[in-house]
Design a protein around this motif. Sequence first.
Motif, mmCIF file in Angstrom:
data_model
loop_
_atom_site.group_PDB
_atom_site.id
_atom_site.type_symbol
_atom_site.label_atom_id
_atom_site.label_comp_id
_atom_site.label_asym_id
_atom_site.label_seq_id
_atom_site.Cartn_x
_atom_site.Cartn_y
_atom_site.Cartn_z
ATOM 1 N N ALA A 38 0.375 5.640 1.325
ATOM 2 C CA ALA A 38 0.866 7.017 1.389
ATOM 3 C C ALA A 38 1.195 7.413 2.818
ATOM 4 O O ALA A 38 2.260 8.001 3.092
ATOM 5 N N ASP A 68 4.872 8.345 4.270
ATOM 6 C CA ASP A 68 5.095 9.662 4.882
ATOM 7 C C ASP A 68 5.729 9.518 6.266
ATOM 8 O O ASP A 68 6.652 10.259 6.625
ATOM 9 N N ARG A 122 5.522 7.183 -3.632
ATOM 10 C CA ARG A 122 4.704 8.074 -2.790
ATOM 11 C C ARG A 122 4.155 9.234 -3.597
ATOM 12 O O ARG A 122 2.970 9.594 -3.466
ATOM 13 N N THR A 161 -0.398 10.270 -4.801
ATOM 14 C CA THR A 161 -1.208 11.450 -4.471
ATOM 15 C C THR A 161 -2.483 11.549 -5.301
ATOM 16 O O THR A 161 -3.574 11.769 -4.741
#
Length: 342
Positions: free
Chosen positions: A237, A241, A256, A260
């Motif tokens: 992740a 980002d 991605r 979460t």
Amino acid sequence: MNTALLYNLLDVDPVDGPAELLHRARGSRHLPHLVLSALARDDVRMGEPAREELRRARTRADHYARLAHELARSTGARAIHGVPLAGYYPAGLLRPQAALDLVAPGEAALWQAVVRLVTDHPVETVDVTLLGDRPHHTEVTVRWPAEDPLLDPWYRVHLTTAALPGDHAAVPVRPYLVADDHVECLIALAEAHLRAPAGAEPDPLTLLDLCCLSHQPFEPAETAAVLAAYRLAPEAAALLDLAAARLPLGTLAAVRAALTPELAAEHRRRTDAAATPRLTTRRGTLLRRTVIRHDWDEARLLTAPDRTTLLLTPVADYLLTPAGPAGRTAALAALQDWDGLG
């Protein structure tokens, strides 16, 4: 991927031209080879020294690919990270490879591969590290000179019985890596980010790798679940980002988003593991290269009279316990005694 992206990732104004782009790439040992291949694909004028440097780099990459194929066939050791990622680069673009990374299915296969490398190449160094105590995993790195030992990075082959070594603390060793090829490449990039300093920006090569993977057919939920199973959801992740600020994520954007829900559980696991003792790492100090012990399937541990620990392998012998000159002398004496018993 194109030359315009290289200008962007290396923070070079296209007005400054290809010479400045190559100069900026020289800050990395391997990126110049990628830039040269991109400029050659664009038919940019270059002199004989540049063409010769690119030729040697292509020869190096081809040799790594052949080695990966031959060792997979003969020993079962297979390539991870560099060689598989290179397969996703556009035709004509040369992905830089600092090393050929191989994971062996066991210690016997690892040493079979090392013996083949030492037999077939002018290997000058063989470095050994043991991860853990009982049982342990083995890492071996062999190096030999490049065609031009002064101008080019030396050949380096890294072999291990642990596909993903973790951070030696909260994230454990994961010996096996089994997933679709493009998912394995994403896992390898996340594992490398695990070992990067906290908050570190991905280097241009990692961003280029992600750019090439961004067109692959990732199944978001399944990929996120696999990354979570390999304990790498936070690193994947974070990496995505950071990459999103520099390039389009393509199919990785959905991955991605799917990551979460996996993050909290992994952070809890790492918090719970904080009190766990760190994985013991023992690096071997070379005592002597040996005649190849073809009948050995694995390395052997030997305790010297002064309680220092020696590692005897099919190609060389090492001191595992830190020791000064006196300890080294005692270790060599212990080896001579062991030779006499043989």
